[in-house]
Design an enzyme around this catalytic site. Sequence first.
Site, PDB file in Angstrom:
ATOM      1  N   HIS A 141      45.661  -4.306  15.577  1.00 28.60           N
ATOM      2  CA  HIS A 141      46.562  -4.040  14.464  1.00 28.60           C
ATOM      3  C   HIS A 141      46.345  -2.629  13.898  1.00 28.60           C
ATOM      4  O   HIS A 141      47.139  -1.725  14.134  1.00 28.60           O
ATOM      5  CB  HIS A 141      46.371  -5.112  13.383  1.00 28.60           C
ATOM      6  CG  HIS A 141      47.357  -5.025  12.251  1.00 28.60           C
ATOM      7  ND1 HIS A 141      47.196  -5.705  11.076  1.00 28.60           N
ATOM      8  CD2 HIS A 141      48.499  -4.312  12.117  1.00 28.60           C
ATOM      9  CE1 HIS A 141      48.211  -5.438  10.271  1.00 28.60           C
ATOM     10  NE2 HIS A 141      49.015  -4.593  10.872  1.00 28.60           N
ATOM     11  N   HIS A 143      49.016   1.278  13.113  1.00 18.54           N
ATOM     12  CA  HIS A 143      48.963   2.132  11.919  1.00 18.54           C
ATOM     13  C   HIS A 143      48.305   3.481  12.193  1.00 18.54           C
ATOM     14  O   HIS A 143      48.890   4.537  11.971  1.00 18.54           O
ATOM     15  CB  HIS A 143      48.188   1.413  10.807  1.00 18.54           C
ATOM     16  CG  HIS A 143      48.883   0.235  10.240  1.00 18.54           C
ATOM     17  ND1 HIS A 143      49.625   0.284   9.084  1.00 18.54           N
ATOM     18  CD2 HIS A 143      48.946  -1.053  10.665  1.00 18.54           C
ATOM     19  CE1 HIS A 143      50.118  -0.903   8.816  1.00 18.54           C
ATOM     20  NE2 HIS A 143      49.721  -1.747   9.759  1.00 18.54           N
ATOM     21  N   HIS A 149      53.599  -3.627  16.580  1.00 18.10           N
ATOM     22  CA  HIS A 149      53.152  -3.949  15.225  1.00 18.10           C
ATOM     23  C   HIS A 149      53.677  -5.296  14.766  1.00 18.10           C
ATOM     24  O   HIS A 149      52.947  -6.091  14.158  1.00 18.10           O
ATOM     25  CB  HIS A 149      53.592  -2.866  14.238  1.00 18.10           C
ATOM     26  CG  HIS A 149      53.184  -3.167  12.842  1.00 18.10           C
ATOM     27  ND1 HIS A 149      54.049  -3.681  11.893  1.00 18.10           N
ATOM     28  CD2 HIS A 149      51.971  -3.079  12.223  1.00 18.10           C
ATOM     29  CE1 HIS A 149      53.399  -3.871  10.767  1.00 18.10           C
ATOM     30  NE2 HIS A 149      52.144  -3.517  10.928  1.00 18.10           N
ATOM     31  N   ASN A 174      51.409  -8.466  13.388  1.00 18.56           N
ATOM     32  CA  ASN A 174      51.395  -8.453  11.925  1.00 18.56           C
ATOM     33  C   ASN A 174      52.082  -9.644  11.280  1.00 18.56           C
ATOM     34  O   ASN A 174      51.524 -10.306  10.414  1.00 18.56           O
ATOM     35  CB  ASN A 174      52.047  -7.164  11.405  1.00 18.56           C
ATOM     36  CG  ASN A 174      52.004  -7.087   9.886  1.00 18.56           C
ATOM     37  OD1 ASN A 174      50.963  -6.839   9.280  1.00 18.56           O
ATOM     38  ND2 ASN A 174      53.143  -7.336   9.249  1.00 18.56           N
ATOM     39  N   ILE A 228      54.224  -2.211   6.899  1.00 21.97           N
ATOM     40  CA  ILE A 228      53.435  -3.074   6.013  1.00 21.97           C
ATOM     41  C   ILE A 228      52.100  -3.347   6.677  1.00 21.97           C
ATOM     42  O   ILE A 228      52.005  -3.275   7.912  1.00 21.97           O
ATOM     43  CB  ILE A 228      54.180  -4.410   5.715  1.00 21.97           C
ATOM     44  CG1 ILE A 228      53.439  -5.219   4.651  1.00 21.97           C
ATOM     45  CG2 ILE A 228      54.338  -5.209   6.969  1.00 21.97           C
ATOM     46  CD1 ILE A 228      53.438  -4.603   3.295  1.00 21.97           C
TER      47      ILE A 228
END
Length: 1731
Positions: free
Chosen positions: A1386, A1391, A1580, A1584, A1731
Amino acid sequence: MPISYPHHLKPSSSHHTVSVSASCTAKSIPALCFPRAAASSSSPFSSPSSLLKLGRSRRGKNTIGCVPSSVRSEAEASSSGSSGGAAADLAMASVRVTAVATIKVTVGGFLNNLRPSRAIDDIKDLIGRSLYLELVSSELDAKTGQEKPTIRSYAHKVDDNDDEVVTYEADFDVPAGFGAVGAVLVTNKHLDEMFLVDVKLSSSVAADGDDEDDDGAAITTIRCNSWVQPKSSDDGKRVFFANKPYLPSQTPAGLLSYRKKDLEQKRGTGQGQRKSTDRIYDYDTYNDLGDPDSDAAKARPVLGGNKQFPYPRRCRTGRPATAKDPRTEKKGGENYVPRDEAFSDEKTLQFSVTTVRSVLHAAVPAVQSTLIDRDQEFQSFFVIDKLFEDGLKLPEADKLDFLRSIVPRLLQALRDGPGDQVLLFDRPANVQKDKFAWLRDEEFARETLAGVNPYAIELVREFPLKSKLDPAVYGPAESAITADVLERQMGHVMTVAEAVKQKRLFMLNYHDLFLPYVHKIRALEHTTMYGSRTLFFLCADGTLRLLAIELTRPASPSQPQWRRVFTPSTDTTESWLWRMAKSHVRAHDSGHHELVSHWLRTHCAVEPYILAANRQLSEMHPVFQLLRPHFRYTMKINALARSALINAGGIIETSFSPGKYAMELSSAAYDKLWRFDMEALPADLVRRGMAEEDPEAEHGLKLAIEDYPFANDGLLVWDAIKGWVKAYVARFYPDGAGSSIAGDTELQAFWNEVRAVGHGDKKDAPWWPALDTAENLAHALTTIIWVASAHHAAVNFGQYDFGGYFPNRPSIARTKMPVEEPVDADAMAAFLDNPDQALRECFPSQVQATLVMAVLDLLSTHSPDEEYLGGMETAPWSDDEAVRAAYGRFHARLKEIEGIIDARNKDRKLKNRCGAGIVPYQLMKPFSQPETGQEKPTIRSYAHKVEDNDDEVVTYEADFDVPAGFGAVGAVLVTNKHLDEMFLVDVKLSSSAAADGDDEDDDGAAITTIRCNSWVQPKSGDDGKRVFFANKPYLPSQTPAGLLSYRKKDLEQKRGTGQGQRKSTDRIYDYDTYNDLGDPDSDAAKARPVLGGNKQFPYPRRCRTGRPATAKDPRTEKKGGENYVPRDEAFSDEKTLQFSVTTVRSVLHAAVPAVQSTLIDRDQEFQSFFVIDKLFEDGLKLPEADKLDFLRSIVPRLLQALRDGPGDQVLLFDRPANVQKDKFAWLRDEEFARETLAGVNPYAIELVREFPLKSKLDPAVYGPAESAITADVLERQMGHVMTVAEAVKQKRLFMLDYHDLFLPYVHKIRALEHTTMYSSRTLFFLCADGTLRLLAIELTRPASASQPQWRRVFTPSTDTTESWLWRMAKSHVRAHDSGHHELVSHWLRTHCAVEPYILAANRQLSEMHPVFQLLRPHFRYTMKINALARSALINAGGIIETSFSPGKYAMELSSAAYDKLWRFDMEALPADLVRRGMAEEDPEAEHGLKLAIEDYPFANDGLLVWDAIKGWVKAYVARFYPDGAGSSIAGDAELQAFWNEVRGVGHGDKKDAPWWPALDTAENLAHALTTIIWVASAHHAAVNFGQYDFGGYFPNRPSIARTKMPVEEPVDADAMAAFLDNPDQALRECFPSQVQATLVMAVLDLLSTHSPDEEYLGGMETAPWSDDEAVRAAYGRFHARLKEIEGIIDARNKDRKLKNRCGAGIVPYQLMKPFSQPGATGMGIPNSTSI
């Protein structure tokens, strides 16, 4: 909007004007508009007018604030010669012209004395500075060829004694040679809007044709009748044309630009939310009928714009989408209509009073029944009669609250209503004539010809009757109505064959239209439905005899088709069944009438004509002036209907049989039945077989029923309208052959837009007429006028007369026929016992009936300001004598028709309109007095006024004189001179001349939209200018020369200097290492190493903030405030609100058990599984905020929000999806294994490619390399179905390998308190059914100075102790997987790895670059969420460190994973699968890969999405780099700089790796861009948005394992004894503590939630990145493919053969479904890592 040009681009005066509009998220300001009709070019003033104005113009005796004429007139000097000389010449040669403006006093306008702004307006009036007028010449300047300067003057108030109007007067000195006044520009300098009635111009010199006043002065009247907005909220000028129509080609040269600009203003930009003061006409689908945000049951499909539900278009409001359905428009205030479409004060007052009166009527019995049962029937027919015979006391207003959901805006009016009074319903006309008429078959039949729905009856042209529906679905097609039945009812006067041949058999056919909806409607409560056919026989006296009714229930999976034919009978039981059957048919007819004949064919179908006319026909156009009176109030009443009548839960749905399917049924009727060419009355009659063409007959038609009152009278009116229209068309298009018609650009654009947009779902139908001759044009215009006026009158104004007594026309049939099979014995017995009651139970309930009666009372009422067809109130549309003479003849003919109708209604031979108890047919009488309920108005609408100010956007407008040769506008510079920043949405440029590369509208006007979506800082805090490029991408080498310096400078500004501390308002993108995770100044224990820029801890780069170093560690950046991100990377208001609210909610969830435990011990485990379950099952009271201080170190900025939070409330955690499906799934090995393929971390599982398993770590440090998992162990767990060697060879052995990554950190982590660590290997076997079997877990503790290596293999067992050890071992592995998931799959791979792409793109790719425009949506919010993560998630002491096993070493472990595992070339999904052995390349296989596990949900679905992205990207790259060999790619300086910076800086610690791809071919570029987009979006989403579903119930995915295995050597005897005594407690002690578990659950809840403003992969909200047609087409294909993929995934999730995604208790795998509603849905792929 202040817009600055660079000096060398500054526009100068020229022929062309560009109108610029910018929509910004700020307070709403109305936009500039221009309307009305033009002046003669042959004389100074247009010819006289006899317009009957709403107010009168008067010149008072006392002059207020008079100003000398030299001051009042502000004529501009000529551009040549000295100003002084010109002024002298002007004075000598000028003519004094006086203008008198008449302003109507309105409730809401500027003359409302109660407004605070009134005092300011009075001061302006006193000094003569409140109304500014300018005269516009029709001619161009002969010398310059440009428009002549306007003549200007302030008007001063001269009279306001009249209660209705006030007049202003201005004087002008008009120079000789000025030419005819073609228009007046009006500037309203009051603070409020005004309603301008007209402007009268008079002079002392009369020209030929001018009217004269008593003093011989020439007079011309410019009619306005329009709202003029104040200059403070507008650019201040409205144009009103003199009263002479012009075709486009005839427009005087001086008026051409005004004509064009006025149309452009009315079209608007198609963007933003409309304000009540706007004057913009635009289209939208019927996407506002549902209200899913208030109630999921109120979700409704979008009508229009799709094949399933075709429909006309309505006026666009621009409101945002609902939170729960992005296709549905959000409710909010009153539905927008353009300002001039709103009701007049008279209409508003009448509508409000009548509505209150009507609803009060309804309220009495409704309230009485609702106190007991809202579905209560009337207790007797006596009670029904009481509604009309007795006075009933009104209830208190608070008992009317049930009406709020139906007519919410009326509730206050009810509260302010008559109070304690007695009210009666007026007796409807048919009840006055014959109280029992509703029982008679003759009246039933007569009303099909002379009632309120005369459009339904049709001739029977073949027998037997047959359905066109699929008999396999709906049952036998042939009707059950036989010839024997009909001939018996016909008295055997002839056979059915003879009756058909003689055209004596007619029917109401509600079979095929209704039958597909029968079962849907029956699934609703308190209603039922059949398909029906009703047969009539034409008797010798011209009346119809009702013969038979067939009711049909179609076949269903559980029942066969049921149908029965009912006929009149003397048998008592059959007679009552006949009455009930008639009630069902009447309910069908009521629904058809309201939804099809009335709403669809008049209101709904007409709105597109109004929109197209206002958008494409100038108000100078003769056709616009012809049609305009027929559009009055229609849009407003339609808007009101969408609010309270046809909306979800509105009156139609709650009170008519189709219920929630009412509008779907209306769509089906539009699809099957509506044709423009059949809307003409003659064509409609022929289509239904009610007439045949006969040139010798009156009207050219022979009626099938001679006494057909609607048709007889309607054809008179039709012919009158057509005669008037033909004369009008002949006047303006004298060449009947049609060359002037075909060449009329505005007319053809209007008609094209009607077909292609307004009725776009039928645009390809072959029956649309071409407007190519005068005959065709006249016929089309006659049809529109007929539908808007006479058709509507026929189906509307008799509604209360025929439906007010509801047994005559029940709106709904609520109960089934008692003989329907299988027969309900109890219902049949009740029917036989009391058929009267059975019939009343079938009728509408008290609430339904009285509410519908009230609405019909309202709809049947004429307003006092009604304007009637042919009425003199609208007579002088033109001052043209030929037109006025033709209109006079039209008016006179309609008066004759009234007399003809009166005579017919007295003719006893005409039995369908004259006889005992018969209501005379008067609905086609053209004229009426208010409240007679008889005839038609020309305009149809009712409304109530509600504030509807736009809170979201404000528009600014500017005009530019762009010189010839300026070229295409490539950019706009924006200077914000406010004191605060502004968010600029876009800038729209429009001009009358198209430059190369510009789009054009239908009139050829150039339109350029510059999309901005950016914060613009105030000049005081910036260098003052922002550049926004036009929406056309350019490669660097293709950049227009005029934009090169702007392109370069913009990039330089975004790169910054690398110096100084960044401010929150900056727009600078720069790099730094992760040197801000620690906080040694606050606590030495919070010191952390710098990640990135060193060999020990390699890492990607993040955005530089420039903060100073800490005092204790010069390598670490000091904390202070919020982490900087460039201003445009910040959250939107919607995202900020959602994030804040969700975070507060989540942390409050966590706070409850967390605080309860921290009062004793922050490391307290859950006391039992029951206590864990209470998190989801019971409400827990929130603690006081001061008990939450322990959260300060973790989420400090939320503490204040928590203090301001809900307070003393009870909160629950939502039950995660897996708990909802199977509460005990977490215990099952099968689910453990399944989640490696279809859970939240599907990136970890890998193929075992060699055995035995071996570590790559140094055995001298970590112990023996070979795993303790032996072949014997595995083969025993495999049931000896094969050897391990065979399993490896057959690719059936898989593993989770958390050994080498975790082992170096085991002892470091074990040195921390309240946690432990092992490395682990977990083995799985692929079974024949495609599922994985969990075989064994190996946990390892490496050697240390004091202990040897310890490791043990755990396996499933039937032994109790071993079974509990197995559960604990699984919990350790799950904790490892949770840590790996959060830190690697993740955070690191999405990110963290994406941020360098964002930085490099913004620094090296201009916003004009096509690659930047491609990537930009995939970067949305990523930098902001990463900055927040560095503040509260991955920072020292943050949530990851406090709640996951690695503790303070979490980010070091993430760095190790980056070092060992991360490769850009392996981030592509296919490469990742191959790398892990989960797939192998196979050119013959789908996606070019053969999966090792066929049922691998993530891979199967993910590859569909990967291929879709790649297809879209390849098409995009091919468009901008057409030479696939790559010369343009290699030579693209910006692109190569971007890629070099990604490698050399953003991922600089791996810059020398050999695997970086070169961007040297289109294939390589497309692959790299696809990889970036995949990672930012689908990768993602996969890791997520399922976090709460799979980890919300933390025993399924504990974030930490806190205790050692009790068998770890050396064995702790006490721990082992405790484990053996209470293994349940030992497992709970191993789980996260209450604080850890609930805090992580809360965070997962937040992270799994989609924002309301989420933008999804392939979503249309980001579609038009480019105006390039090829790009938009490719994106359309991408969007469509993703929609297909959703369906494929849904189908897979229902396929029982796919056991990893479908089965009892299994959560379907939906994480790769591209689209979602807001919230934690477990599906949806946002464009970006947001997010």
